[in-house]
Design a protein around this motif. Structure first.
Motif, PDB file in Angstrom:
ATOM      1  N   ARG A  13      97.426  15.623 -22.486  1.00 60.72           N
ATOM      2  CA  ARG A  13      98.729  15.577 -22.461  1.00 60.72           C
ATOM      3  C   ARG A  13      99.805  15.530 -23.637  1.00 60.72           C
ATOM      4  N   GLU A  14      99.237  14.692 -24.659  1.00 60.15           N
ATOM      5  CA  GLU A  14      99.921  14.565 -26.040  1.00 60.15           C
ATOM      6  C   GLU A  14      99.723  16.105 -26.500  1.00 60.15           C
ATOM      7  N   ALA A  15      98.756  16.572 -26.685  1.00 61.39           N
ATOM      8  CA  ALA A  15      98.532  17.958 -27.262  1.00 61.39           C
ATOM      9  C   ALA A  15      99.569  19.037 -26.662  1.00 61.39           C
ATOM     10  N   MET A  16      99.362  19.079 -25.260  1.00 54.44           N
ATOM     11  CA  MET A  16     100.235  19.927 -24.681  1.00 54.44           C
ATOM     12  C   MET A  16     101.731  19.798 -25.232  1.00 54.44           C
ATOM     13  N   ILE A  17     102.178  18.615 -25.268  1.00 57.22           N
ATOM     14  CA  ILE A  17     103.719  18.473 -25.438  1.00 57.22           C
ATOM     15  C   ILE A  17     104.041  19.073 -26.774  1.00 57.22           C
ATOM     16  N   LYS A  18     102.939  18.481 -27.859  1.00 54.91           N
ATOM     17  CA  LYS A  18     103.197  18.758 -29.241  1.00 54.91           C
ATOM     18  C   LYS A  18     103.030  20.476 -29.237  1.00 54.91           C
ATOM     19  N   ALA A  19     102.468  20.966 -28.437  1.00 56.27           N
ATOM     20  CA  ALA A  19     102.263  22.594 -28.476  1.00 56.27           C
ATOM     21  C   ALA A  19     103.467  23.451 -27.802  1.00 56.27           C
ATOM     22  N   GLY A  20     104.233  22.296 -27.209  1.00 54.59           N
ATOM     23  CA  GLY A  20     105.479  22.779 -26.698  1.00 54.59           C
ATOM     24  C   GLY A  20     105.346  23.357 -24.984  1.00 54.59           C
ATOM     25  N   LEU A  21     104.413  22.552 -24.602  1.00 48.89           N
ATOM     26  CA  LEU A  21     103.940  22.992 -23.037  1.00 48.89           C
ATOM     27  C   LEU A  21     104.267  21.650 -22.278  1.00 48.89           C
ATOM     28  N   LYS A  22     104.688  21.761 -21.091  1.00 45.25           N
ATOM     29  CA  LYS A  22     105.012  20.591 -20.097  1.00 45.25           C
ATOM     30  C   LYS A  22     103.532  20.269 -19.625  1.00 45.25           C
ATOM     31  N   PRO A  23     103.479  18.820 -19.649  1.00 47.06           N
ATOM     32  CA  PRO A  23     102.079  18.567 -19.395  1.00 47.06           C
ATOM     33  C   PRO A  23     101.668  18.419 -17.894  1.00 47.06           C
ATOM     34  N   LYS A  24     101.922  19.563 -17.359  1.00 45.02           N
ATOM     35  CA  LYS A  24     101.805  19.643 -15.708  1.00 45.02           C
ATOM     36  C   LYS A  24     100.382  20.588 -15.292  1.00 45.02           C
ATOM     37  N   PRO A  25     100.134  20.361 -14.108  1.00 41.48           N
ATOM     38  CA  PRO A  25      98.848  21.327 -13.832  1.00 41.48           C
ATOM     39  C   PRO A  25      99.019  22.601 -13.863  1.00 41.48           C
ATOM     40  N   ALA A  26     100.190  23.282 -13.376  1.00 45.70           N
ATOM     41  CA  ALA A  26     100.588  24.865 -13.244  1.00 45.70           C
ATOM     42  C   ALA A  26     100.661  25.330 -14.393  1.00 45.70           C
ATOM     43  N   VAL A  27     101.195  24.579 -15.525  1.00 45.65           N
ATOM     44  CA  VAL A  27     101.496  25.205 -16.825  1.00 45.65           C
ATOM     45  C   VAL A  27     100.238  25.327 -17.498  1.00 45.65           C
ATOM     46  N   LEU A  28      99.430  24.203 -17.432  1.00 46.56           N
ATOM     47  CA  LEU A  28      98.099  24.190 -18.239  1.00 46.56           C
ATOM     48  C   LEU A  28      97.204  25.374 -17.464  1.00 46.56           C
ATOM     49  N   GLU A  29      97.066  25.506 -15.955  1.00 41.52           N
ATOM     50  CA  GLU A  29      96.167  26.430 -15.430  1.00 41.52           C
ATOM     51  C   GLU A  29      96.624  27.770 -16.043  1.00 41.52           C
ATOM     52  N   ARG A  30      97.959  28.090 -16.024  1.00 43.53           N
ATOM     53  CA  ARG A  30      98.382  29.582 -16.328  1.00 43.53           C
ATOM     54  C   ARG A  30      98.123  29.840 -17.595  1.00 43.53           C
ATOM     55  N   ALA A  31      98.512  28.726 -18.635  1.00 43.57           N
ATOM     56  CA  ALA A  31      98.067  29.089 -20.133  1.00 43.57           C
ATOM     57  C   ALA A  31      96.563  29.162 -20.215  1.00 43.57           C
ATOM     58  N   PHE A  32      95.662  28.151 -19.785  1.00 40.25           N
ATOM     59  CA  PHE A  32      94.362  28.367 -19.992  1.00 40.25           C
ATOM     60  C   PHE A  32      93.626  29.853 -19.424  1.00 40.25           C
ATOM     61  N   ASN A  33      93.887  30.056 -18.180  1.00 42.68           N
ATOM     62  CA  ASN A  33      93.421  31.097 -17.638  1.00 42.68           C
ATOM     63  C   ASN A  33      93.880  32.268 -18.374  1.00 42.68           C
ATOM     64  N   LEU A  34      94.948  32.407 -19.061  1.00 48.64           N
ATOM     65  CA  LEU A  34      95.191  33.489 -20.128  1.00 48.64           C
ATOM     66  C   LEU A  34      94.322  33.887 -21.141  1.00 48.64           C
ATOM     67  N   ARG A  35      93.708  32.536 -21.550  1.00 51.13           N
ATOM     68  CA  ARG A  35      93.003  32.603 -22.616  1.00 51.13           C
ATOM     69  C   ARG A  35      91.254  32.680 -22.391  1.00 51.13           C
ATOM     70  N   TYR A  36      91.084  32.253 -21.327  1.00 48.48           N
ATOM     71  CA  TYR A  36      89.660  32.092 -20.850  1.00 48.48           C
ATOM     72  C   TYR A  36      89.046  33.142 -20.081  1.00 48.48           C
ATOM     73  N   PHE A  37      87.797  33.768 -20.567  1.00 48.47           N
ATOM     74  CA  PHE A  37      87.536  34.980 -20.096  1.00 48.47           C
ATOM     75  C   PHE A  37      86.348  34.600 -19.160  1.00 48.47           C
ATOM     76  N   GLY A  38      85.913  33.403 -18.759  1.00 44.01           N
ATOM     77  CA  GLY A  38      85.009  33.066 -17.570  1.00 44.01           C
ATOM     78  C   GLY A  38      85.596  33.079 -16.488  1.00 44.01           C
ATOM     79  N   LYS A  39      85.254  32.265 -15.617  1.00 46.94           N
ATOM     80  CA  LYS A  39      85.835  31.888 -14.233  1.00 46.94           C
ATOM     81  C   LYS A  39      86.884  31.162 -14.348  1.00 46.94           C
ATOM     82  N   PRO A  40      87.862  31.588 -13.989  1.00 48.95           N
ATOM     83  CA  PRO A  40      89.281  30.822 -14.050  1.00 48.95           C
ATOM     84  C   PRO A  40      89.149  29.197 -13.352  1.00 48.95           C
TER      85      PRO A  40
END
Length: 143
Positions: A13-40
């Motif tokens: 959560r702290e790293a997300m805030i420092k990176a300018g992201l809201k520490p919410k599951p939907a925000v993390l899911e979207r940002a993560f799946n844009l970068r991960y090439f395995g199973k979303p």
């Protein structure tokens, strides 16, 4: 006392805030799946990460770390372990002089059987000259 999963969630959560992201599951899911090439990952999965119910596997931690611009070990273990290691290393470096360093280098260059013998000799000296072995307190001054 917090467990490892909860501590990971706090660091995430702290790293997300420092990176300018809201520490919410939907925000993390979207940002993560844009970068991960395995199973979303799912919304439920990212929610579990943020609540401290689970820790992602290493391959996903690496993607999270790259995404949030932090070292993976900082996400998993935190900065405290790095500080402890530095403190212990500094204590070791400060307490050893040049001659001791040469001896350690010579010891490390020995073949394994000879290193074992040297270790046993040092252990024997340690036992023989310990305060418990002599039955006295650690008083080396003689009057």
């Amino acid at each position: 006392m917090k467990n490892a999963k909860q501590l990971f969630a706090e660091r995430l959560r702290e790293a997300m805030i420092k990176a300018g992201l809201k520490p919410k599951p939907a925000v993390l899911e979207r940002a993560f799946n844009l970068r991960y090439f395995g199973k979303p990952v799912t919304l439920y999965g990212t929610r579990k990460w943020l609540l401290g119910e689970s820790v992602p596997p290493y391959d996903k931690i690496v993607v999270l770390a790259e995404m949030l611009n932090v070292p993976p070990e900082d996400l998993v273990f935190g900065l405290e372990i790095k500080q402890t290691i530095k403190k212990n290393r500094a204590r070791w470096d400060d307490g050893i002089g040049y001659q001791e360093r040469e001896i350690f280098e010579a010891f490390l260059a020995l073949p394994t059987p000879q290193r074992k013998v040297v270790r046993e000799v040092i252990e024997a000296f340690t036992k023989a000259f310990s305060p418990e072995a002599s039955g006295k307190k650690n008083d080396t001054t003689k009057k």
